[in-house]
Design a protein around this motif. Structure first.
Motif, PDB file in Angstrom:
ATOM      1  N   ARG A   1       0.821  -1.206   0.000  1.00  0.00           N
ATOM      2  CA  ARG A   1       0.000   0.000   0.000  1.00  0.00           C
ATOM      3  C   ARG A   1       0.860   1.262   0.000  1.00  0.00           C
ATOM      4  NH1 ARG A   1      -4.823   1.673   4.267  1.00  0.00           N
ATOM      5  NH2 ARG A   1      -5.186   3.750   3.395  1.00  0.00           N
ATOM      6  N   ASN A   2       1.887   1.278   0.837  1.00  0.00           N
ATOM      7  CA  ASN A   2       2.762   2.458   0.890  1.00  0.00           C
ATOM      8  C   ASN A   2       3.450   2.701  -0.449  1.00  0.00           C
ATOM      9  OD1 ASN A   2       2.096   2.797   3.579  1.00  0.00           O
ATOM     10  ND2 ASN A   2       3.938   1.777   4.347  1.00  0.00           N
ATOM     11  N   HIS A   3       3.858   1.627  -1.092  1.00  0.00           N
ATOM     12  CA  HIS A   3       4.533   1.773  -2.383  1.00  0.00           C
ATOM     13  C   HIS A   3       3.580   2.336  -3.431  1.00  0.00           C
ATOM     14  CE1 HIS A   3       7.214   0.756  -5.762  1.00  0.00           C
ATOM     15  NE2 HIS A   3       6.097   0.371  -6.373  1.00  0.00           N
ATOM     16  N   LEU A   4       2.380   1.781  -3.532  1.00  0.00           N
ATOM     17  CA  LEU A   4       1.432   2.257  -4.541  1.00  0.00           C
ATOM     18  C   LEU A   4       1.034   3.710  -4.284  1.00  0.00           C
ATOM     19  CD1 LEU A   4      -0.867  -0.880  -5.006  1.00  0.00           C
ATOM     20  CD2 LEU A   4       1.046  -0.117  -6.438  1.00  0.00           C
ATOM     21  N   ASP A   5       0.899   4.095  -3.022  1.00  0.00           N
ATOM     22  CA  ASP A   5       0.578   5.492  -2.701  1.00  0.00           C
ATOM     23  C   ASP A   5       1.734   6.416  -3.076  1.00  0.00           C
ATOM     24  OD1 ASP A   5      -1.887   4.789  -1.747  1.00  0.00           O
ATOM     25  OD2 ASP A   5      -1.304   4.803   0.377  1.00  0.00           O
ATOM     26  N   ARG A   6       2.938   5.948  -2.882  1.00  0.00           N
ATOM     27  CA  ARG A   6       4.113   6.794  -3.138  1.00  0.00           C
ATOM     28  C   ARG A   6       4.300   7.081  -4.625  1.00  0.00           C
ATOM     29  NH1 ARG A   6       7.253   3.890  -0.515  1.00  0.00           N
ATOM     30  NH2 ARG A   6       8.242   2.715  -2.200  1.00  0.00           N
ATOM     31  N   VAL A   7       3.867   6.160  -5.484  1.00  0.00           N
ATOM     32  CA  VAL A   7       4.089   6.334  -6.928  1.00  0.00           C
ATOM     33  C   VAL A   7       2.761   6.471  -7.677  1.00  0.00           C
ATOM     34  CG1 VAL A   7       6.298   5.143  -6.927  1.00  0.00           C
ATOM     35  CG2 VAL A   7       4.196   3.818  -7.223  1.00  0.00           C
ATOM     36  N   LYS A   8       1.749   7.000  -7.012  1.00  0.00           N
ATOM     37  CA  LYS A   8       0.422   7.070  -7.631  1.00  0.00           C
ATOM     38  C   LYS A   8       0.343   8.075  -8.771  1.00  0.00           C
ATOM     39  CE  LYS A   8      -1.196  10.189  -3.960  1.00  0.00           C
ATOM     40  NZ  LYS A   8      -2.180  10.326  -2.860  1.00  0.00           N
ATOM     41  N   HIS A   9       1.368   8.907  -8.946  1.00  0.00           N
ATOM     42  CA  HIS A   9       1.363   9.920 -10.006  1.00  0.00           C
ATOM     43  C   HIS A   9       1.751   9.341 -11.366  1.00  0.00           C
ATOM     44  CE1 HIS A   9       5.424   9.629  -8.420  1.00  0.00           C
ATOM     45  NE2 HIS A   9       5.879  10.065  -9.571  1.00  0.00           N
TER      46      HIS A   9
ATOM     47  N   MET B   1       2.900  -2.151 -21.289  1.00  0.00           N
ATOM     48  CA  MET B   1       1.546  -1.984 -21.803  1.00  0.00           C
ATOM     49  C   MET B   1       0.561  -1.977 -20.643  1.00  0.00           C
ATOM     50  SD  MET B   1       0.972  -5.758 -23.472  1.00  0.00           S
ATOM     51  CE  MET B   1       0.899  -7.257 -22.468  1.00  0.00           C
ATOM     52  N   PRO B   2      -0.637  -1.465 -20.859  1.00  0.00           N
ATOM     53  CA  PRO B   2      -1.600  -1.331 -19.758  1.00  0.00           C
ATOM     54  C   PRO B   2      -1.891  -2.664 -19.067  1.00  0.00           C
ATOM     55  CG  PRO B   2      -2.341  -0.093 -21.664  1.00  0.00           C
ATOM     56  CD  PRO B   2      -1.153  -0.886 -22.123  1.00  0.00           C
ATOM     57  N   VAL B   3      -2.022  -2.614 -17.761  1.00  0.00           N
ATOM     58  CA  VAL B   3      -2.364  -3.798 -16.969  1.00  0.00           C
ATOM     59  C   VAL B   3      -3.866  -4.006 -17.038  1.00  0.00           C
ATOM     60  CG1 VAL B   3      -2.325  -4.811 -14.661  1.00  0.00           C
ATOM     61  CG2 VAL B   3      -0.412  -3.394 -15.442  1.00  0.00           C
ATOM     62  N   PRO B   4      -4.346  -5.202 -17.328  1.00  0.00           N
ATOM     63  CA  PRO B   4      -5.797  -5.448 -17.364  1.00  0.00           C
ATOM     64  C   PRO B   4      -6.483  -4.949 -16.099  1.00  0.00           C
ATOM     65  CG  PRO B   4      -4.621  -7.361 -18.196  1.00  0.00           C
ATOM     66  CD  PRO B   4      -3.577  -6.415 -17.666  1.00  0.00           C
ATOM     67  N   GLU B   5      -7.679  -4.390 -16.280  1.00  0.00           N
ATOM     68  CA  GLU B   5      -8.376  -3.746 -15.166  1.00  0.00           C
ATOM     69  C   GLU B   5      -8.602  -4.703 -14.003  1.00  0.00           C
ATOM     70  OE1 GLU B   5     -12.488  -1.188 -14.291  1.00  0.00           O
ATOM     71  OE2 GLU B   5     -12.085  -2.033 -16.283  1.00  0.00           O
ATOM     72  N   GLY B   6      -8.897  -5.965 -14.318  1.00  0.00           N
ATOM     73  CA  GLY B   6      -9.141  -6.929 -13.250  1.00  0.00           C
ATOM     74  C   GLY B   6      -7.933  -7.091 -12.346  1.00  0.00           C
ATOM     75  N   TYR B   7      -6.728  -7.086 -12.926  1.00  0.00           N
ATOM     76  CA  TYR B   7      -5.519  -7.217 -12.116  1.00  0.00           C
ATOM     77  C   TYR B   7      -5.258  -5.941 -11.316  1.00  0.00           C
ATOM     78  CZ  TYR B   7      -4.238 -11.676 -14.212  1.00  0.00           C
ATOM     79  OH  TYR B   7      -4.225 -13.002 -14.589  1.00  0.00           O
ATOM     80  N   GLN B   8      -5.575  -4.787 -11.899  1.00  0.00           N
ATOM     81  CA  GLN B   8      -5.406  -3.538 -11.147  1.00  0.00           C
ATOM     82  C   GLN B   8      -6.286  -3.560  -9.897  1.00  0.00           C
ATOM     83  OE1 GLN B   8      -5.427   0.268 -13.117  1.00  0.00           O
ATOM     84  NE2 GLN B   8      -4.984  -0.649 -15.124  1.00  0.00           N
ATOM     85  N   LEU B   9      -7.549  -3.959 -10.077  1.00  0.00           N
ATOM     86  CA  LEU B   9      -8.472  -4.002  -8.942  1.00  0.00           C
ATOM     87  C   LEU B   9      -8.002  -5.013  -7.890  1.00  0.00           C
ATOM     88  CD1 LEU B   9     -11.889  -3.873 -10.855  1.00  0.00           C
ATOM     89  CD2 LEU B   9     -10.806  -2.039  -9.537  1.00  0.00           C
ATOM     90  N   LEU B  10      -7.485  -6.156  -8.374  1.00  0.00           N
ATOM     91  CA  LEU B  10      -7.016  -7.176  -7.435  1.00  0.00           C
ATOM     92  C   LEU B  10      -5.826  -6.666  -6.627  1.00  0.00           C
ATOM     93  CD1 LEU B  10      -6.961 -10.044  -6.301  1.00  0.00           C
ATOM     94  CD2 LEU B  10      -5.615 -10.743  -8.297  1.00  0.00           C
ATOM     95  N   ILE B  11      -4.868  -6.024  -7.281  1.00  0.00           N
ATOM     96  CA  ILE B  11      -3.674  -5.532  -6.589  1.00  0.00           C
ATOM     97  C   ILE B  11      -4.040  -4.416  -5.620  1.00  0.00           C
ATOM     98  CG2 ILE B  11      -1.457  -4.345  -6.915  1.00  0.00           C
ATOM     99  CD1 ILE B  11      -1.234  -5.878  -9.603  1.00  0.00           C
ATOM    100  N   GLU B  12      -4.921  -3.528  -6.045  1.00  0.00           N
ATOM    101  CA  GLU B  12      -5.343  -2.432  -5.145  1.00  0.00           C
ATOM    102  C   GLU B  12      -6.135  -2.979  -3.967  1.00  0.00           C
ATOM    103  OE1 GLU B  12      -7.383   0.021  -7.913  1.00  0.00           O
ATOM    104  OE2 GLU B  12      -5.579   1.176  -8.466  1.00  0.00           O
ATOM    105  N   SER B  13      -6.871  -4.071  -4.194  1.00  0.00           N
ATOM    106  CA  SER B  13      -7.595  -4.700  -3.079  1.00  0.00           C
ATOM    107  C   SER B  13      -6.637  -5.313  -2.083  1.00  0.00           C
ATOM    108  CB  SER B  13      -8.534  -5.767  -3.644  1.00  0.00           C
ATOM    109  OG  SER B  13      -9.157  -6.479  -2.593  1.00  0.00           O
TER     110      SER B  13
END
Length: 416
Positions: free
Chosen positions: A352-360, A397-409
Protein backbone atom coordinates in the motif's frame (compact mmCIF):
# COMPACT_ATOMS: atom_id res chain seq x y z
CA UNK A 1 49.28 -1.19 -1.60
CA UNK A 2 49.40 -4.36 -3.69
CA UNK A 3 49.24 -4.38 -7.48
CA UNK A 4 48.60 -7.63 -9.29
CA UNK A 5 50.83 -8.24 -12.30
CA UNK A 6 49.67 -10.78 -14.84
CA UNK A 7 52.13 -12.13 -17.41
CA UNK A 8 52.51 -15.34 -19.37
CA UNK A 9 53.75 -16.83 -16.07
CA UNK A 10 50.46 -16.24 -14.27
CA UNK A 11 49.43 -13.75 -11.59
CA UNK A 12 51.99 -12.25 -9.21
CA UNK A 13 51.90 -9.42 -6.70
CA UNK A 14 54.05 -6.31 -6.42
CA UNK A 15 54.13 -4.17 -3.28
CA UNK A 16 53.94 -0.44 -3.98
CA UNK A 17 54.51 1.98 -1.09
CA UNK A 18 53.67 5.15 -3.04
CA UNK A 19 50.24 5.03 -4.73
CA UNK A 20 51.28 8.07 -6.83
CA UNK A 21 54.50 6.57 -8.15
CA UNK A 22 55.36 6.90 -11.83
CA UNK A 23 55.28 4.17 -14.46
CA UNK A 24 59.09 4.06 -14.48
CA UNK A 25 59.12 3.52 -10.71
CA UNK A 26 56.57 0.71 -11.05
CA UNK A 27 58.83 -0.95 -13.61
CA UNK A 28 61.73 -0.69 -11.17
CA UNK A 29 59.63 -2.36 -8.48
CA UNK A 30 58.68 -5.14 -10.89
CA UNK A 31 62.36 -5.64 -11.75
CA UNK A 32 63.33 -5.75 -8.05
CA UNK A 33 60.47 -7.98 -6.86
CA UNK A 34 59.78 -10.19 -9.89
CA UNK A 35 63.14 -10.23 -11.63
CA UNK A 36 62.04 -8.86 -15.02
CA UNK A 37 64.49 -6.18 -16.26
CA UNK A 38 62.77 -2.81 -16.63
CA UNK A 39 64.10 -2.32 -20.16
CA UNK A 40 62.39 -5.55 -21.26
CA UNK A 41 59.00 -4.73 -19.79
CA UNK A 42 55.94 -3.73 -21.75
CA UNK A 43 53.10 -2.74 -19.39
CA UNK A 44 49.46 -2.10 -20.20
CA UNK A 45 46.00 -2.19 -18.67
CA UNK A 46 44.83 -3.93 -21.86
CA UNK A 47 44.70 -7.69 -21.26
CA UNK A 48 45.11 -8.32 -25.00
CA UNK A 49 48.79 -7.51 -24.50
CA UNK A 50 49.30 -11.15 -23.50
CA UNK A 51 47.66 -12.48 -26.66
CA UNK A 52 49.96 -10.98 -29.30
CA UNK A 53 53.31 -12.30 -30.40
CA UNK A 54 54.97 -8.89 -30.51
CA UNK A 55 53.30 -5.83 -28.96
CA UNK A 56 55.95 -3.62 -30.56
CA UNK A 57 54.31 -4.19 -33.95
CA UNK A 58 51.03 -2.77 -32.63
CA UNK A 59 52.37 0.37 -30.97
CA UNK A 60 51.61 2.48 -34.01
CA UNK A 61 47.87 2.23 -33.41
CA UNK A 62 48.33 3.00 -29.69
CA UNK A 63 46.69 -0.22 -28.53
CA UNK A 64 49.27 -0.85 -25.80
CA UNK A 65 50.71 2.62 -25.29
CA UNK A 66 48.63 3.58 -22.23
CA UNK A 67 51.64 3.02 -19.93
CA UNK A 68 54.31 4.10 -22.42
CA UNK A 69 55.03 7.45 -20.70
CA UNK A 70 57.55 6.68 -17.91
CA UNK A 71 56.69 9.90 -16.06
CA UNK A 72 52.93 9.31 -15.88
CA UNK A 73 51.66 8.68 -12.31
CA UNK A 74 49.96 5.30 -12.07
CA UNK A 75 47.10 6.87 -10.10
CA UNK A 76 46.20 8.90 -13.20
CA UNK A 77 45.63 5.60 -15.00
CA UNK A 78 43.16 4.45 -12.35
CA UNK A 79 45.63 2.00 -10.82
CA UNK A 80 44.99 1.45 -7.12
CA UNK A 81 45.21 -1.32 -4.55
CA UNK A 82 44.30 -4.64 -6.15
CA UNK A 83 44.46 -3.38 -9.74
CA UNK A 84 45.74 -5.73 -12.44
CA UNK A 85 48.54 -4.62 -14.76
CA UNK A 86 49.50 -6.80 -17.74
CA UNK A 87 53.19 -7.48 -18.40
CA UNK A 88 54.83 -8.66 -21.61
CA UNK A 89 58.51 -9.50 -21.77
CA UNK A 90 60.85 -11.59 -23.85
CA UNK A 91 63.31 -14.14 -22.55
CA UNK A 92 63.06 -16.59 -19.68
CA UNK A 93 63.19 -16.35 -15.91
CA UNK A 94 62.88 -18.64 -12.94
CA UNK A 95 59.45 -18.30 -11.37
CA UNK A 96 58.66 -19.75 -7.95
CA UNK A 97 55.10 -20.80 -7.12
CA UNK A 98 53.52 -19.44 -10.28
CA UNK A 99 51.44 -21.64 -12.55
CA UNK A 100 53.00 -21.74 -15.99
CA UNK A 101 51.97 -24.80 -17.91
CA UNK A 102 51.59 -25.44 -21.61
CA UNK A 103 48.31 -26.97 -22.76
CA UNK A 104 49.99 -28.68 -25.71
CA UNK A 105 50.79 -32.36 -25.78
CA UNK A 106 53.38 -34.35 -27.69
CA UNK A 107 54.15 -33.18 -31.22
CA UNK A 108 52.22 -29.95 -30.59
CA UNK A 109 48.82 -31.65 -30.31
CA UNK A 110 46.37 -29.29 -28.56
CA UNK A 111 44.95 -30.78 -25.38
CA UNK A 112 41.68 -29.98 -23.67
CA UNK A 113 41.13 -29.69 -19.92
CA UNK A 114 39.69 -33.22 -20.01
CA UNK A 115 42.91 -34.48 -21.63
CA UNK A 116 45.03 -32.86 -18.94
CA UNK A 117 42.97 -34.25 -16.09
CA UNK A 118 42.97 -37.69 -17.67
CA UNK A 119 46.77 -37.76 -17.74
CA UNK A 120 48.07 -35.45 -15.03
CA UNK A 121 46.19 -32.50 -13.61
CA UNK A 122 48.01 -29.27 -14.32
CA UNK A 123 46.64 -25.99 -13.08
CA UNK A 124 46.34 -23.63 -16.04
CA UNK A 125 45.12 -20.07 -16.26
CA UNK A 126 42.14 -19.17 -18.43
CA UNK A 127 43.03 -15.79 -19.89
CA UNK A 128 39.79 -15.00 -21.75
CA UNK A 129 36.35 -15.01 -20.10
CA UNK A 130 33.24 -16.25 -21.90
CA UNK A 131 31.55 -13.10 -20.59
CA UNK A 132 32.84 -10.02 -22.45
CA UNK A 133 31.39 -7.57 -19.90
CA UNK A 134 28.80 -7.28 -17.16
CA UNK A 135 26.68 -4.15 -16.81
CA UNK A 136 24.78 -3.47 -13.57
CA UNK A 137 21.51 -1.61 -13.38
CA UNK A 138 22.46 1.35 -11.18
CA UNK A 139 19.37 1.17 -8.96
CA UNK A 140 19.70 -2.58 -8.38
CA UNK A 141 23.41 -2.35 -7.59
CA UNK A 142 22.87 0.62 -5.29
CA UNK A 143 20.00 -1.09 -3.42
CA UNK A 144 22.27 -4.06 -2.71
CA UNK A 145 25.40 -2.18 -1.67
CA UNK A 146 23.46 0.43 0.32
CA UNK A 147 21.93 -2.26 2.54
CA UNK A 148 25.21 -4.03 3.30
CA UNK A 149 26.91 -0.68 3.86
CA UNK A 150 24.30 1.12 5.96
CA UNK A 151 22.42 -1.72 7.69
CA UNK A 152 25.12 -4.38 7.96
CA UNK A 153 28.20 -2.10 7.94
CA UNK A 154 30.03 -4.79 5.95
CA UNK A 155 30.30 -6.72 9.23
CA UNK A 156 28.60 -9.88 7.92
CA UNK A 157 28.43 -11.37 4.45
CA UNK A 158 25.43 -10.96 2.16
CA UNK A 159 24.65 -12.55 -1.18
CA UNK A 160 22.16 -12.72 -4.01
CA UNK A 161 21.46 -14.09 -7.46
CA UNK A 162 21.73 -11.72 -10.39
CA UNK A 163 19.10 -11.79 -13.13
CA UNK A 164 19.17 -10.17 -16.54
CA UNK A 165 20.02 -10.87 -20.15
CA UNK A 166 22.95 -12.03 -22.29
CA UNK A 167 23.43 -10.75 -25.82
CA UNK A 168 24.91 -12.64 -28.75
CA UNK A 169 28.39 -11.25 -28.11
CA UNK A 170 28.59 -12.44 -24.50
CA UNK A 171 27.72 -9.15 -22.76
CA UNK A 172 25.68 -9.65 -19.58
CA UNK A 173 23.19 -7.05 -18.30
CA UNK A 174 22.09 -7.40 -14.66
CA UNK A 175 18.62 -5.90 -14.13
CA UNK A 176 17.76 -7.08 -10.62
CA UNK A 177 19.22 -9.00 -7.67
CA UNK A 178 17.22 -11.59 -5.76
CA UNK A 179 18.35 -12.06 -2.15
CA UNK A 180 17.43 -15.56 -0.91
CA UNK A 181 16.99 -16.44 2.79
CA UNK A 182 20.49 -16.60 4.26
CA UNK A 183 22.74 -16.41 7.28
CA UNK A 184 25.92 -14.39 7.07
CA UNK A 185 28.93 -14.24 9.37
CA UNK A 186 32.24 -12.42 9.01
CA UNK A 187 33.76 -15.27 7.00
CA UNK A 188 30.89 -17.40 5.71
CA UNK A 189 27.64 -17.06 3.79
CA UNK A 190 25.02 -19.79 4.12
CA UNK A 191 22.23 -19.63 1.54
CA UNK A 192 19.00 -21.12 2.90
CA UNK A 193 17.59 -21.98 -0.50
CA UNK A 194 13.79 -21.97 -0.80
CA UNK A 195 12.76 -23.90 -3.95
CA UNK A 196 9.20 -22.53 -3.93
CA UNK A 197 10.37 -18.94 -3.71
CA UNK A 198 13.02 -19.52 -6.36
CA UNK A 199 10.31 -20.92 -8.65
CA UNK A 200 8.37 -17.68 -8.19
CA UNK A 201 11.53 -15.69 -8.90
CA UNK A 202 12.17 -17.63 -12.10
CA UNK A 203 8.55 -17.19 -13.18
CA UNK A 204 8.78 -13.41 -12.76
CA UNK A 205 12.13 -13.34 -14.55
CA UNK A 206 10.84 -15.42 -17.46
CA UNK A 207 7.87 -13.08 -17.89
CA UNK A 208 10.30 -10.16 -17.97
CA UNK A 209 12.41 -11.90 -20.63
CA UNK A 210 15.27 -12.44 -18.19
CA UNK A 211 17.16 -15.32 -16.60
CA UNK A 212 19.61 -16.01 -13.77
CA UNK A 213 23.04 -14.77 -14.91
CA UNK A 214 25.28 -14.83 -11.85
CA UNK A 215 26.00 -14.69 -8.14
CA UNK A 216 26.93 -11.60 -6.12
CA UNK A 217 28.23 -11.47 -2.56
CA UNK A 218 30.00 -9.13 -0.19
CA UNK A 219 33.28 -9.38 1.64
CA UNK A 220 33.39 -8.08 5.19
CA UNK A 221 35.67 -5.45 6.67
CA UNK A 222 37.64 -8.21 8.41
CA UNK A 223 38.17 -10.02 5.11
CA UNK A 224 39.48 -6.99 3.24
CA UNK A 225 42.52 -6.97 5.53
CA UNK A 226 43.61 -10.27 3.98
CA UNK A 227 45.91 -10.53 0.97
CA UNK A 228 43.54 -12.37 -1.37
CA UNK A 229 40.92 -11.69 -4.01
CA UNK A 230 38.56 -14.53 -3.04
CA UNK A 231 38.97 -16.86 -0.07
CA UNK A 232 38.98 -20.62 -0.55
CA UNK A 233 35.47 -20.76 0.95
CA UNK A 234 34.27 -18.18 -1.58
CA UNK A 235 35.95 -20.03 -4.45
CA UNK A 236 34.17 -23.27 -3.55
CA UNK A 237 30.79 -21.57 -3.15
CA UNK A 238 31.18 -19.63 -6.40
CA UNK A 239 32.29 -22.73 -8.31
CA UNK A 240 29.34 -24.70 -6.94
CA UNK A 241 26.77 -22.07 -7.98
CA UNK A 242 28.47 -21.62 -11.35
CA UNK A 243 28.37 -25.38 -11.85
CA UNK A 244 24.61 -25.49 -11.19
CA UNK A 245 24.02 -23.47 -14.34
CA UNK A 246 24.75 -24.22 -17.97
CA UNK A 247 25.18 -20.54 -18.84
CA UNK A 248 28.77 -20.17 -20.02
CA UNK A 249 28.66 -16.39 -19.41
CA UNK A 250 27.80 -16.88 -15.70
CA UNK A 251 29.32 -14.05 -13.63
CA UNK A 252 30.54 -13.93 -10.03
CA UNK A 253 30.57 -10.43 -8.53
CA UNK A 254 32.18 -9.25 -5.28
CA UNK A 255 31.31 -6.10 -3.33
CA UNK A 256 33.70 -4.78 -0.70
CA UNK A 257 35.09 -1.68 0.96
CA UNK A 258 38.43 -0.31 -0.18
CA UNK A 259 40.49 2.47 1.39
CA UNK A 260 40.68 5.56 -0.83
CA UNK A 261 43.45 8.16 -1.11
CA UNK A 262 41.90 10.27 1.67
CA UNK A 263 41.91 7.40 4.12
CA UNK A 264 38.17 6.85 3.81
CA UNK A 265 36.38 3.81 2.44
CA UNK A 266 34.66 3.41 -0.93
CA UNK A 267 32.35 0.61 -2.02
CA UNK A 268 34.03 -1.32 -4.81
CA UNK A 269 32.58 -3.88 -7.25
CA UNK A 270 34.67 -6.60 -8.95
CA UNK A 271 33.49 -9.20 -11.45
CA UNK A 272 34.96 -12.55 -12.41
CA UNK A 273 34.20 -15.83 -14.05
CA UNK A 274 35.32 -19.00 -12.35
CA UNK A 275 37.58 -20.70 -14.87
CA UNK A 276 36.26 -23.72 -16.76
CA UNK A 277 38.92 -25.83 -15.06
CA UNK A 278 37.91 -24.61 -11.60
CA UNK A 279 34.25 -25.51 -12.16
CA UNK A 280 35.17 -28.93 -13.56
CA UNK A 281 37.52 -29.69 -10.67
CA UNK A 282 34.76 -28.76 -8.22
CA UNK A 283 32.19 -30.92 -9.99
CA UNK A 284 34.66 -33.80 -9.96
CA UNK A 285 35.12 -33.46 -6.19
CA UNK A 286 38.75 -32.29 -6.13
CA UNK A 287 38.32 -29.47 -3.59
CA UNK A 288 38.89 -30.13 0.12
CA UNK A 289 36.02 -28.63 2.14
CA UNK A 290 37.69 -28.35 5.56
CA UNK A 291 40.57 -25.87 5.13
CA UNK A 292 40.51 -24.14 8.53
CA UNK A 293 44.29 -24.51 8.84
CA UNK A 294 44.99 -23.16 5.33
CA UNK A 295 45.81 -19.63 4.20
CA UNK A 296 42.47 -18.25 2.82
CA UNK A 297 44.14 -17.28 -0.47
CA UNK A 298 44.86 -20.97 -1.21
CA UNK A 299 42.52 -23.81 -2.16
CA UNK A 300 43.49 -27.36 -1.22
CA UNK A 301 43.00 -30.25 -3.61
CA UNK A 302 42.37 -33.87 -2.60
CA UNK A 303 45.06 -35.03 -5.05
CA UNK A 304 48.34 -33.61 -6.24
CA UNK A 305 48.22 -31.10 -9.08
CA UNK A 306 51.12 -29.72 -11.08
CA UNK A 307 52.11 -26.06 -10.77
CA UNK A 308 55.31 -24.80 -12.38
CA UNK A 309 56.49 -28.38 -12.76
CA UNK A 310 56.05 -29.20 -9.08
CA UNK A 311 53.47 -31.39 -7.35
CA UNK A 312 51.33 -29.62 -4.79
CA UNK A 313 47.86 -29.70 -3.29
CA UNK A 314 47.58 -26.00 -2.49
CA UNK A 315 46.62 -23.65 -5.33
CA UNK A 316 46.52 -19.84 -5.30
CA UNK A 317 42.86 -18.89 -5.76
CA UNK A 318 43.75 -16.24 -8.33
CA UNK A 319 44.59 -19.03 -10.78
CA UNK A 320 40.86 -19.89 -10.86
CA UNK A 321 39.61 -16.34 -11.55
CA UNK A 322 39.04 -14.72 -14.95
CA UNK A 323 38.51 -10.95 -14.73
CA UNK A 324 35.36 -9.50 -16.35
CA UNK A 325 34.95 -5.85 -17.34
CA UNK A 326 32.26 -3.96 -15.36
CA UNK A 327 29.86 -1.38 -16.83
CA UNK A 328 26.64 0.21 -15.59
CA UNK A 329 23.34 1.29 -17.11
CA UNK A 330 19.84 2.47 -16.22
CA UNK A 331 17.52 -0.48 -16.75
CA UNK A 332 13.74 -0.68 -17.18
CA UNK A 333 12.92 -1.64 -13.57
CA UNK A 334 12.86 0.38 -10.37
CA UNK A 335 14.23 -0.89 -7.05
CA UNK A 336 12.16 1.10 -4.57
CA UNK A 337 9.91 -1.66 -3.20
CA UNK A 338 11.25 -3.24 0.03
CA UNK A 339 13.53 -6.18 -0.75
CA UNK A 340 12.74 -9.73 0.28
CA UNK A 341 14.39 -11.72 3.10
CA UNK A 342 15.91 -8.76 4.92
CA UNK A 343 15.56 -7.91 8.59
CA UNK A 344 12.08 -6.35 8.24
CA UNK A 345 9.34 -8.80 7.17
CA UNK A 346 7.18 -7.68 4.24
CA UNK A 347 3.45 -7.07 4.78
CA UNK A 348 0.58 -5.73 2.69
CA UNK A 349 1.26 -2.34 4.25
CA UNK A 350 4.48 -2.21 2.23
CA UNK A 351 2.43 -2.73 -0.95
CA UNK A 352 0.00 0.00 0.00
CA UNK A 353 2.76 2.46 0.89
CA UNK A 354 4.53 1.77 -2.38
CA UNK A 355 1.43 2.26 -4.54
CA UNK A 356 0.58 5.49 -2.70
CA UNK A 357 4.11 6.79 -3.14
CA UNK A 358 4.09 6.33 -6.93
CA UNK A 359 0.42 7.07 -7.63
CA UNK A 360 1.36 9.92 -10.01
CA UNK A 361 2.56 7.48 -12.70
CA UNK A 362 0.73 4.87 -14.79
CA UNK A 363 -0.23 1.62 -13.11
CA UNK A 364 2.25 -0.43 -15.13
CA UNK A 365 5.02 1.94 -14.00
CA UNK A 366 3.85 1.55 -10.41
CA UNK A 367 4.41 -2.21 -10.53
CA UNK A 368 7.59 -2.14 -12.65
CA UNK A 369 9.72 -3.41 -9.79
CA UNK A 370 10.94 -7.01 -9.54
CA UNK A 371 10.68 -7.12 -5.76
CA UNK A 372 7.05 -5.94 -5.89
CA UNK A 373 6.23 -8.57 -8.53
CA UNK A 374 7.86 -11.26 -6.38
CA UNK A 375 5.79 -10.09 -3.41
CA UNK A 376 2.59 -10.30 -5.48
CA UNK A 377 3.60 -13.78 -6.67
CA UNK A 378 2.97 -15.03 -3.12
CA UNK A 379 -0.73 -14.24 -3.55
CA UNK A 380 -1.27 -14.91 -7.25
CA UNK A 381 -1.06 -17.96 -9.46
CA UNK A 382 2.55 -18.43 -10.56
CA UNK A 383 1.64 -20.19 -13.81
CA UNK A 384 -1.12 -17.87 -15.03
CA UNK A 385 -1.27 -14.52 -13.20
CA UNK A 386 2.42 -13.78 -12.66
CA UNK A 387 3.46 -14.20 -16.33
CA UNK A 388 0.68 -11.83 -17.45
CA UNK A 389 1.79 -9.07 -15.05
CA UNK A 390 5.44 -9.58 -15.89
CA UNK A 391 4.76 -9.41 -19.62
CA UNK A 392 2.83 -6.15 -19.10
CA UNK A 393 5.86 -4.73 -17.31
CA UNK A 394 8.28 -5.96 -19.96
CA UNK A 395 6.24 -4.42 -22.80
CA UNK A 396 5.12 -1.42 -20.69
CA UNK A 397 1.55 -1.98 -21.80
CA UNK A 398 -1.60 -1.33 -19.76
CA UNK A 399 -2.36 -3.80 -16.97
CA UNK A 400 -5.80 -5.45 -17.36
CA UNK A 401 -8.38 -3.75 -15.17
CA UNK A 402 -9.14 -6.93 -13.25
CA UNK A 403 -5.52 -7.22 -12.12
CA UNK A 404 -5.41 -3.54 -11.15
CA UNK A 405 -8.47 -4.00 -8.94
CA UNK A 406 -7.02 -7.18 -7.43
CA UNK A 407 -3.67 -5.53 -6.59
CA UNK A 408 -5.34 -2.43 -5.14
CA UNK A 409 -7.60 -4.70 -3.08
CA UNK A 410 -4.55 -6.51 -1.69
CA UNK A 411 -2.96 -3.15 -0.88
CA UNK A 412 -6.12 -2.02 0.92
CA UNK A 413 -5.75 -5.06 3.17
CA UNK A 414 -2.68 -3.36 4.58
CA UNK A 415 -4.88 -1.17 6.77
CA UNK A 416 -4.10 2.32 7.99
Amino acid sequence: MMIRVRSRDGLERVKVDNPNCKVSQLKSLIEHQLGVPANQQRLSLNKDLLLVKSPESQLNNGQFSDMEDPNKPISSLGISNGSIVYLYYQGERSVSGVARVSASGSFGRRMTIDDLIARQTRITRQETPHCVSVSFDRDAANAFQHYVNEALAFAVKRGGFMYGTVDGEGNVSVEFIYEPPQQGTEDNLILLRDPDEENRVDAVAMGLGMRRVGFIFTQTVGQTKGDYTLSNVEVRQSAELHGENELKEWVTAVVKLEVNEDGGADVHFEAFQMSDQCVKLFKDGWFVDDCADLDPKLSRMKKDVVIAGKDTRDVDNDFFLVVVKILDHQGPLSSTFPIENRMTPLTMRALRNHLDRVKHVSFVKRISDFHLLLFLARCLDVKSDVPILAECVQAQMPVPEGYQLLIESLASAGGN
